[in-house]
Write a protein that holds these residues in place. Structure first.
Motif, short mmCIF file in Angstrom:
data_model
loop_
_atom_site.label_atom_id
_atom_site.label_comp_id
_atom_site.label_asym_id
_atom_site.label_seq_id
_atom_site.Cartn_x
_atom_site.Cartn_y
_atom_site.Cartn_z
N VAL A 40 0.83 -1.22 0.00
CA VAL A 40 0.00 0.00 0.00
C VAL A 40 0.86 1.26 0.00
CG1 VAL A 40 -1.95 -1.15 1.10
CG2 VAL A 40 -0.24 -0.02 2.54
N ASP A 41 2.16 1.10 -0.19
CA ASP A 41 3.10 2.22 -0.32
C ASP A 41 3.04 3.15 0.89
OD1 ASP A 41 5.12 3.54 -1.63
OD2 ASP A 41 3.76 4.90 -2.68
N THR A 42 3.11 2.56 2.08
CA THR A 42 3.10 3.33 3.33
C THR A 42 4.44 3.17 4.03
OG1 THR A 42 0.72 3.00 3.60
CG2 THR A 42 1.96 3.59 5.57
N PRO A 43 5.06 4.27 4.46
CA PRO A 43 6.32 4.15 5.20
C PRO A 43 6.14 3.25 6.42
CG PRO A 43 5.85 6.45 4.69
CD PRO A 43 4.63 5.68 4.32
N CYS A 44 7.16 2.45 6.71
CA CYS A 44 7.03 1.47 7.80
C CYS A 44 8.37 1.30 8.51
CB CYS A 44 6.57 0.13 7.24
SG CYS A 44 6.37 -1.18 8.48
N GLU A 45 8.30 1.29 9.83
CA GLU A 45 9.47 1.02 10.67
C GLU A 45 9.19 -0.21 11.52
OE1 GLU A 45 11.01 5.61 11.38
OE2 GLU A 45 9.89 4.59 12.97
N VAL A 46 10.22 -1.02 11.73
CA VAL A 46 10.09 -2.21 12.57
C VAL A 46 11.22 -2.20 13.60
CG1 VAL A 46 8.92 -3.63 10.85
CG2 VAL A 46 11.41 -3.60 10.92
N SER A 47 10.90 -2.72 14.78
CA SER A 47 11.90 -2.82 15.85
C SER A 47 12.35 -4.27 15.96
CB SER A 47 11.29 -2.35 17.19
OG SER A 47 12.24 -2.47 18.22
N LEU A 48 13.59 -4.53 15.57
CA LEU A 48 14.10 -5.90 15.52
C LEU A 48 14.45 -6.40 16.92
CD1 LEU A 48 16.40 -5.85 12.36
CD2 LEU A 48 13.92 -6.15 12.54
N GLU A 49 14.30 -7.71 17.09
CA GLU A 49 14.55 -8.30 18.41
C GLU A 49 15.69 -9.32 18.33
OE1 GLU A 49 10.54 -9.61 19.58
OE2 GLU A 49 10.48 -7.83 20.87
N ASN A 50 16.71 -9.01 17.51
CA ASN A 50 17.89 -9.88 17.46
C ASN A 50 18.52 -9.97 18.84
OD1 ASN A 50 17.21 -9.06 14.83
ND2 ASN A 50 19.30 -9.32 14.09
N MET A 51 19.18 -11.09 19.11
CA MET A 51 19.86 -11.25 20.40
C MET A 51 20.94 -10.19 20.53
SD MET A 51 20.20 -12.72 23.25
CE MET A 51 19.21 -14.20 23.14
N MET A 52 20.85 -9.39 21.59
CA MET A 52 21.80 -8.29 21.80
C MET A 52 22.50 -8.50 23.13
SD MET A 52 19.60 -5.06 20.29
CE MET A 52 18.06 -5.43 21.13
N ALA A 53 23.78 -8.82 23.08
CA ALA A 53 24.51 -9.14 24.31
C ALA A 53 25.11 -7.90 24.96
CB ALA A 53 25.59 -10.17 24.02
N CYS A 54 25.81 -7.08 24.15
CA CYS A 54 26.54 -5.96 24.76
C CYS A 54 25.74 -4.66 24.71
CB CYS A 54 27.90 -5.77 24.08
SG CYS A 54 27.79 -5.03 22.42
N GLY A 55 24.93 -4.49 23.67
CA GLY A 55 24.14 -3.27 23.52
C GLY A 55 24.92 -2.09 22.99
N LEU A 56 26.19 -2.29 22.65
CA LEU A 56 27.05 -1.18 22.24
C LEU A 56 27.72 -1.39 20.88
CD1 LEU A 56 28.78 -0.73 25.71
CD2 LEU A 56 27.00 0.73 24.75
N GLY A 57 27.39 -2.50 20.20
CA GLY A 57 27.96 -2.74 18.88
C GLY A 57 29.33 -3.37 18.90
N ALA A 58 29.73 -3.95 20.02
CA ALA A 58 31.08 -4.52 20.14
C ALA A 58 31.12 -6.02 19.89
CB ALA A 58 31.64 -4.21 21.52
N CYS A 59 30.07 -6.75 20.28
CA CYS A 59 30.17 -8.21 20.26
C CYS A 59 29.71 -8.83 18.93
CB CYS A 59 29.37 -8.81 21.42
SG CYS A 59 27.58 -8.67 21.24
N LEU A 60 28.99 -8.07 18.11
CA LEU A 60 28.59 -8.48 16.75
C LEU A 60 27.64 -9.67 16.70
CD1 LEU A 60 32.01 -8.09 14.86
CD2 LEU A 60 30.24 -6.38 15.24
N CYS A 61 26.96 -9.98 17.81
CA CYS A 61 26.05 -11.13 17.77
C CYS A 61 24.65 -10.75 17.29
CB CYS A 61 25.98 -11.83 19.13
SG CYS A 61 24.97 -10.99 20.35
N CYS A 62 24.39 -9.44 17.10
CA CYS A 62 23.04 -9.02 16.71
C CYS A 62 23.01 -8.49 15.28
CB CYS A 62 22.53 -7.93 17.67
SG CYS A 62 23.48 -6.38 17.61
N VAL A 63 23.99 -8.88 14.47
CA VAL A 63 24.13 -8.32 13.12
C VAL A 63 22.92 -8.66 12.24
CG1 VAL A 63 25.43 -8.66 10.97
CG2 VAL A 63 26.62 -8.11 13.08
N GLU A 64 22.46 -7.68 11.47
CA GLU A 64 21.37 -7.85 10.50
C GLU A 64 21.89 -7.43 9.12
OE1 GLU A 64 17.35 -8.59 9.18
OE2 GLU A 64 18.27 -8.99 11.15
N LYS A 65 21.56 -8.22 8.10
CA LYS A 65 21.93 -7.85 6.73
C LYS A 65 21.01 -6.74 6.24
CE LYS A 65 23.74 -12.40 5.49
NZ LYS A 65 23.58 -13.61 4.67
N THR A 66 21.59 -5.66 5.72
CA THR A 66 20.81 -4.53 5.23
C THR A 66 21.34 -4.09 3.87
OG1 THR A 66 22.16 -2.69 6.06
CG2 THR A 66 20.69 -3.77 7.65
#
Length: 267
Positions: free
Chosen positions: A218-244
């Motif tokens: 329907v051509d409507t802007p959309c945002e989603v909140s991903l729930e990947n496993m996040m261990a450190c919360g700071l981008g250091a451990c790389l376990c929550c990586v998503e392909k974009t």
């Protein structure tokens, strides 16, 4: 670029509300005013006294009650760390780091959907409803009409409905038809009857992918909140990586909220 300051805070438990056999609402405070926090961000909670849980647990910000200076965390008890949170008592102290990540587009973000009369659809399922409450409150405060579309297996699994109703219209689907319309959120009749200026969603990944497909159609802007496993919360451990479309990104730092155009879900 993330310019919001992060804090390590010792917060005092003011209430532990068991909403369901699997869900607990924690309300936390401190003597000083809580720092700025945005809808869609999260905190990392330290699990104390455990011989097996070494990493902090990421929990979405459910609500920030400025009047009572309380942070609300909606916790699904799925493992030892979250069971420890569910066992907290009033007066206990909880150590958190936050706010972390990028949240939902806000009503003051200069985006095109803020024209008068437009509605924002907030779609949630399971514990994924958590960040939508704070976002709905922010939208109402800015004069934007929020419509909540909440899905669950059965009526007993619906959470915080009275709170959601304070901030917007609440529509419901249940898989067994016990409350609202029978089926999944993407089968609700409102999606055929109305158009929205923006859709924001959080919940199980299959649900969010269905919401994203609908928004694309329907051509409507959309945002989603991903729930990947996040261990450190700071981008250091790389376990929550998503392909974009920009390559592999850490959900905890670049997200957890993404515009669906940035994700490779439609390919």
């Amino acid at each position: 670029m993330d310019t919001m300051k992060k804090y390590q805070l010792d917060l005092r438990v003011t209430a532990v509300l068991r909403l369901h056999e699997r869900y607990v609402l924690l309300r936390l405070t401190q003597d000083e005013p809580l720092p700025p926090m945005l809808p869609g961000q999260f905190v990392e909670v330290r699990v104390d006294g455990s011989q097996h849980t070494f990493l902090r647990r990421p929990i979405s910000i459910n609500f920030v009650d400025r009047q009572n200076n309380e942070l609300w965390l909606l916790v699904a008890t799925v493992g030892e760390g979250t069971r420890w949170m569910a066992g907290l008592q009033t007066g206990d102290v909880v150590n958190i780091v936050g706010p972390l990540g990028h949240g939902f587009s806000g009503p003051n973000g200069g985006t095109a959907w803020q024209s008068e009369g437009g509605q924002v659809l907030l779609v949630g399922g399971g514990v994924g409803v958590a960040p939508l409450l704070y976002q709905g409150a922010a939208l109402k405060e800015a004069g934007v009409q929020a419509v909540f579309l909440l899905g669950a297996r059965t009526g007993k699994d619906l959470l915080l409905l009275d709170e959601f109703r304070k901030y917007g219209e609440v529509l419901i689907t249940t898989e067994d038809g016990s409350v609202g319309e029978r089926g999944f959120v993407t089968q609700h009749t409102v999606l055929q009857q109305r158009r929205f200026q923006l859709i924001q969603s959080c919940g199980p990944t299959p649900m969010m992918k269905s919401v994203a497909r609908y928004a694309d159609q329907v051509d409507t802007p959309c945002e989603v909140s991903l729930e990947n496993m996040m261990a450190c919360g700071l981008g250091a451990c790389l376990c929550c990586v998503e392909k974009t479309v920009e390559g592999n990104l850490c959900v905890c730092k670049e997200g957890p909220v993404f515009n669906i155009k940035k994700l490779l879900w439609q390919s």
